[in-house]
Design an enzyme around this catalytic site. Sequence first.
Site, PDB file in Angstrom:
ATOM      1  N   ARG A  75      -3.075   9.370   5.661  1.00  0.00           N
ATOM      2  CA  ARG A  75      -3.855   8.802   7.027  1.00  0.00           C
ATOM      3  C   ARG A  75      -3.154   9.104   8.360  1.00  0.00           C
ATOM      4  NH1 ARG A  75      -5.719   2.870   5.706  1.00  0.00           N
ATOM      5  NH2 ARG A  75      -7.282   4.117   4.299  1.00  0.00           N
ATOM      6  N   ARG A 144      -1.795  -1.673  11.438  1.00  0.00           N
ATOM      7  CA  ARG A 144      -2.331  -0.565  11.295  1.00  0.00           C
ATOM      8  C   ARG A 144      -2.825   0.160  12.548  1.00  0.00           C
ATOM      9  NH1 ARG A 144      -4.769  -0.307   6.001  1.00  0.00           N
ATOM     10  NH2 ARG A 144      -3.405  -1.541   4.556  1.00  0.00           N
ATOM     11  N   LYS A 210      -4.955  -5.678  11.378  1.00  0.00           N
ATOM     12  CA  LYS A 210      -5.493  -4.802  12.213  1.00  0.00           C
ATOM     13  C   LYS A 210      -5.990  -5.383  13.685  1.00  0.00           C
ATOM     14  CE  LYS A 210      -7.845  -2.888   8.120  1.00  0.00           C
ATOM     15  NZ  LYS A 210      -9.027  -2.685   7.309  1.00  0.00           N
ATOM     16  N   CYS A 431     -18.364   4.305   3.370  1.00  0.00           N
ATOM     17  CA  CYS A 431     -17.317   4.350   3.075  1.00  0.00           C
ATOM     18  C   CYS A 431     -16.745   5.680   2.238  1.00  0.00           C
ATOM     19  CB  CYS A 431     -16.669   3.085   2.534  1.00  0.00           C
ATOM     20  SG  CYS A 431     -17.183   2.950   0.645  1.00  0.00           S
ATOM     21  N   CYS A 476     -17.937  -0.852  -2.827  1.00  0.00           N
ATOM     22  CA  CYS A 476     -17.308  -2.085  -3.450  1.00  0.00           C
ATOM     23  C   CYS A 476     -17.447  -3.248  -2.285  1.00  0.00           C
ATOM     24  CB  CYS A 476     -16.077  -1.690  -4.087  1.00  0.00           C
ATOM     25  SG  CYS A 476     -14.747  -1.914  -2.966  1.00  0.00           S
ATOM     26  N   CYS A 480     -14.884  -1.356   3.658  1.00  0.00           N
ATOM     27  CA  CYS A 480     -14.272  -0.515   4.466  1.00  0.00           C
ATOM     28  C   CYS A 480     -15.280   0.211   5.515  1.00  0.00           C
ATOM     29  CB  CYS A 480     -13.925   0.716   3.752  1.00  0.00           C
ATOM     30  SG  CYS A 480     -12.350  -0.083   2.646  1.00  0.00           S
TER      31      CYS A 480
HETATM   32 FE1  SRM Z   1     -10.380   0.262   3.302  1.00  0.00          FE
HETATM   33  C1  SRM Z   1      -8.687  -0.353   0.633  1.00  0.00           C
HETATM   34  C2  SRM Z   1     -10.536   3.575   2.730  1.00  0.00           C
HETATM   35  C3  SRM Z   1     -11.491   1.020   6.522  1.00  0.00           C
HETATM   36  C4  SRM Z   1     -11.103  -3.232   3.830  1.00  0.00           C
HETATM   37  N1  SRM Z   1      -9.784   1.332   1.912  1.00  0.00           N
HETATM   38  C5  SRM Z   1      -9.053   0.933   1.073  1.00  0.00           C
HETATM   39  C6  SRM Z   1      -8.555   2.187   0.089  1.00  0.00           C
HETATM   40  C7  SRM Z   1      -7.257   2.575   0.414  1.00  0.00           C
HETATM   41  C8  SRM Z   1      -8.603   1.948  -1.429  1.00  0.00           C
HETATM   42  C9  SRM Z   1      -6.928   1.565  -2.050  1.00  0.00           C
HETATM   43  O1  SRM Z   1      -6.662   0.681  -1.987  1.00  0.00           O
HETATM   44  O2  SRM Z   1      -6.568   2.231  -2.850  1.00  0.00           O
HETATM   45  C10 SRM Z   1      -9.758   3.185   0.497  1.00  0.00           C
HETATM   46  C11 SRM Z   1      -9.117   4.734   0.259  1.00  0.00           C
HETATM   47  C12 SRM Z   1     -10.434   5.622   0.001  1.00  0.00           C
HETATM   48  C13 SRM Z   1     -10.181   7.022   0.018  1.00  0.00           C
HETATM   49  O3  SRM Z   1     -10.006   7.483  -1.002  1.00  0.00           O
HETATM   50  O4  SRM Z   1     -10.018   7.463   1.202  1.00  0.00           O
HETATM   51  C14 SRM Z   1     -10.040   2.581   1.709  1.00  0.00           C
HETATM   52  N2  SRM Z   1     -10.874   1.935   4.443  1.00  0.00           N
HETATM   53  C15 SRM Z   1     -11.054   3.155   3.803  1.00  0.00           C
HETATM   54  C16 SRM Z   1     -11.635   4.054   4.988  1.00  0.00           C
HETATM   55  C17 SRM Z   1     -11.232   5.477   4.729  1.00  0.00           C
HETATM   56  C18 SRM Z   1     -13.117   3.850   4.942  1.00  0.00           C
HETATM   57  C19 SRM Z   1     -13.882   4.887   5.499  1.00  0.00           C
HETATM   58  O5  SRM Z   1     -14.727   5.636   4.962  1.00  0.00           O
HETATM   59  O6  SRM Z   1     -13.689   5.085   6.825  1.00  0.00           O
HETATM   60  C20 SRM Z   1     -11.289   3.348   6.218  1.00  0.00           C
HETATM   61  C21 SRM Z   1      -9.923   3.800   6.765  1.00  0.00           C
HETATM   62  C22 SRM Z   1      -9.499   2.978   8.006  1.00  0.00           C
HETATM   63  C23 SRM Z   1      -8.203   3.460   8.708  1.00  0.00           C
HETATM   64  O7  SRM Z   1      -8.354   4.352   9.292  1.00  0.00           O
HETATM   65  O8  SRM Z   1      -7.364   2.723   8.713  1.00  0.00           O
HETATM   66  C24 SRM Z   1     -11.124   2.055   5.839  1.00  0.00           C
HETATM   67  N3  SRM Z   1     -11.140  -0.969   4.899  1.00  0.00           N
HETATM   68  C25 SRM Z   1     -11.638  -0.465   6.121  1.00  0.00           C
HETATM   69  C26 SRM Z   1     -12.313  -1.680   6.953  1.00  0.00           C
HETATM   70  C27 SRM Z   1     -13.027  -1.449   8.011  1.00  0.00           C
HETATM   71  C28 SRM Z   1     -12.315  -1.935   9.327  1.00  0.00           C
HETATM   72  O9  SRM Z   1     -11.146  -2.128   9.159  1.00  0.00           O
HETATM   73  O10 SRM Z   1     -12.705  -1.775  10.404  1.00  0.00           O
HETATM   74  C29 SRM Z   1     -12.175  -2.597   5.879  1.00  0.00           C
HETATM   75  C30 SRM Z   1     -12.686  -4.056   6.407  1.00  0.00           C
HETATM   76  C31 SRM Z   1     -12.293  -4.980   7.282  1.00  0.00           C
HETATM   77  C32 SRM Z   1     -10.963  -5.668   6.730  1.00  0.00           C
HETATM   78  O11 SRM Z   1     -10.013  -5.006   6.633  1.00  0.00           O
HETATM   79  O12 SRM Z   1     -11.179  -6.714   6.591  1.00  0.00           O
HETATM   80  C33 SRM Z   1     -11.260  -2.465   4.839  1.00  0.00           C
HETATM   81  N4  SRM Z   1      -9.873  -1.324   2.689  1.00  0.00           N
HETATM   82  C34 SRM Z   1     -10.175  -2.684   2.692  1.00  0.00           C
HETATM   83  C35 SRM Z   1      -9.816  -3.513   1.745  1.00  0.00           C
HETATM   84  C36 SRM Z   1      -9.938  -5.212   1.561  1.00  0.00           C
HETATM   85  C37 SRM Z   1      -8.852  -5.729   2.376  1.00  0.00           C
HETATM   86  C38 SRM Z   1      -8.838  -7.231   2.340  1.00  0.00           C
HETATM   87  O13 SRM Z   1      -8.633  -7.937   3.023  1.00  0.00           O
HETATM   88  O14 SRM Z   1      -8.945  -7.827   1.072  1.00  0.00           O
HETATM   89  C39 SRM Z   1      -9.200  -2.907   0.571  1.00  0.00           C
HETATM   90  C40 SRM Z   1      -8.453  -3.316  -0.604  1.00  0.00           C
HETATM   91  C41 SRM Z   1      -7.088  -3.843  -0.469  1.00  0.00           C
HETATM   92  O15 SRM Z   1      -6.312  -3.759   0.542  1.00  0.00           O
HETATM   93  O16 SRM Z   1      -6.606  -4.258  -1.527  1.00  0.00           O
HETATM   94  C42 SRM Z   1      -9.490  -1.294   1.007  1.00  0.00           C
HETATM   95 FE1  SF4 Z   2     -15.535   1.912  -0.305  1.00  0.00          FE
HETATM   96 FE2  SF4 Z   2     -14.528  -0.180  -1.722  1.00  0.00          FE
HETATM   97 FE3  SF4 Z   2     -13.176   2.230  -1.611  1.00  0.00          FE
HETATM   98 FE4  SF4 Z   2     -13.250   0.657   0.387  1.00  0.00          FE
HETATM   99  S1  SF4 Z   2     -12.149   0.033  -1.447  1.00  0.00           S
HETATM  100  S2  SF4 Z   2     -13.631   2.960   0.357  1.00  0.00           S
HETATM  101  S3  SF4 Z   2     -15.227  -0.179   0.437  1.00  0.00           S
HETATM  102  S4  SF4 Z   2     -15.281   1.592  -2.409  1.00  0.00           S
END
Ligand code: SRM
Ligand code: SF4
Length: 558
Positions: A75, A144, A210, A431, A476, A480
């Site tokens: 990323r 981030r 964030k 997502c 889930c 995201c």
């Molecule tokens: Fe996310 C984890 C994808 C924005 C909350 N997110 C993940 C992971 C890395 C899975 C993992 O931990 O192994 C996903 C990778 C999937 C893949 O194969 O690419 C993933 N998140 C994404 C993206 C790519 C979704 C998308 O389709 O655009 C976004 C990348 C953003 C970036 O460029 O940095 C993405 N994730 C978000 C958002 C939205 C935002 O930030 O505006 C959220 C919700 C807001 C928040 O953070 O509260 C979000 N992602 C999470 C979480 C839950 C965090 C928590 O507070 O518990 C996880 C799981 C974790 O961190 O344990 C997670």
């Molecule tokens: Fe989607 Fe959940 Fe994976 Fe984020 S962690 S990309 S919400 S399936």
Amino acid sequence: MSKKDQLSAIEKIKTESLGLRGSIVESLQDELTGAIREDDQALIKFHGMYQQDDRDRREERAAKKLDRLYSFMIRLRLPGGFLRSEQWLATHQIAGQHSTGVIKITSRQTVQLHGLIKSHIKPTIQTFNASKLDSIATCGDINRNVLCSSHPGESPIHAQVFAYADKISELLMPKTKAYYEIWLDEEKLIDKKEEEDPLYQDRYLPRKFKIAIAIPPNNDVDVFANDLGLIAVIEDNILKGFNIAVGGGLSTTHGNPDTYARLATVIGFTDTEEKTLKAIYEVLTIQRDYGNRSDRKLARLKYTIDKVGVAWFKKELEKRIGFQLADAKPIVLTQRVDHFGWKQNTAGKWFYTVLVENGRVLDTDQLALKTALYEVAKTGKSNFRFTCTQNLILSDIEEVDKQTVHDILEKFGVITHTEKSSAIRKNSMACVSLPTCPLALAEAQRYLPELISKIEPILEKYGLSEDGIVLRMTGCPNGCARSYVAEIGFVGTSMGKYNVHLGGDRQGERLNKIYRESLEEPEILQLLDLLLKEYSIEKKIGETFGDFSVRKEWITYA
Ligand code: SRM
Ligand code: SF4
């Protein structure tokens, strides 16, 4: 020490990592496996990468007693989501050479490449570096990618506000030189003092952090979903400063009532750059010192703030920054949209916002989007900006070059795709989910386009085709694609099943709530048919679907 107070395993990995180095070099050299060592999997996140495997192929490989098909996702760090055309060309080439070829625009204004095999990570990072691009701190327990309202020309001072995204990103970068040593073969530092990090120390933050900057009236960044949000206060076309909001975050865990989505709370206003940056920095130090380091599910700033209380948090912040925050200024957010099609900015330059469904830039039988963007980039006439809803803005185009860009977009079907798509498709996002996301419970980006094609006739039947309802889906409950601030949110519970959330508003200032649990597609379509019918008949002038859902008490708020 009680279990509650025990540090989580990742805390030890961080502090013992020698500045995020761990044994990454050794892991990369190990040719017996496509994976890297477990501890290093946590550490490479800080360098902008995740180890993943192809979930579509897990069963087949397990049956053959083969290891999982490991690969890596990378990323980029792009504050405010900006690339020059030559950087897009480089990204296009790297995607083709080292990854699946798909360029994925994320919900946080940057791009990801998937499917890199271990031996390709280093060349990928080195080629990005040659184009002045890096992936430092785009994942991990650290600040981030910093978001900023992406629409060029939304206000005359857009560029001034935009510059903050870069400044904040720089301010909060880790001091370790591990990235340069491991991936770019730079010499090892002898004087470790250069790496001393007063902000992150050796333990970094308890969890990801964030930041987003919104420029009213548009809340296209979903500012309140961030740990820290800045809302630009503009009076008479002058930037007066920023309202500061803290403690936003969306993720929940199914069945864990201690987890919840929370919108950030506005705690005050800062009028100068120095004060604003100082306040941001110290918000992070408070989270560093008081965040939960035992339970990662409860470690985000939102939980810290609810534990210590907003008043205490503000007082502690003022103590650390050495001045009092002024009262927040009135601001009005009225929209949360990407302005699709051609628009001219206040400096007379043109920009075209392209609909990129769920951020996936690829060529399909229907649409040669990737080729089109490559051809545009080759002209060197356009910059590339990413929006927080996974779309793309071709920007800063001179009047004399507009037709050239238009012709390319037209030739490859991009104009028709963008302009003929329905309002709901334009306002939706999903997502990544399957097949790469290890946490996915249900499909999202591969399924949403198909579901929307089934929702569109319902909207048409009730005369709602032009209604820009904000619809989002996640595989889930991590949220995201920010489904918890959508008017209709789908949250995956298991394969083919989704919780349906209703009640978010159009500008991202209200969380939605669960309305129905674990529905399958026929039930979802039946439900939407009923709800949308009622909405079309009874809505007041100007009333949005989210507001209507609240007025009808389909969901209620305490
Ligand atoms: Fe996310 C984890 C994808 C924005 C909350 N997110 C993940 C992971 C890395 C899975 C993992 O931990 O192994 C996903 C990778 C999937 C893949 O194969 O690419 C993933 N998140 C994404 C993206 C790519 C979704 C998308 O389709 O655009 C976004 C990348 C953003 C970036 O460029 O940095 C993405 N994730 C978000 C958002 C939205 C935002 O930030 O505006 C959220 C919700 C807001 C928040 O953070 O509260 C979000 N992602 C999470 C979480 C839950 C965090 C928590 O507070 O518990 C996880 C799981 C974790 O961190 O344990 C997670
Ligand atoms: Fe989607 Fe959940 Fe994976 Fe984020 S962690 S990309 S919400 S399936």
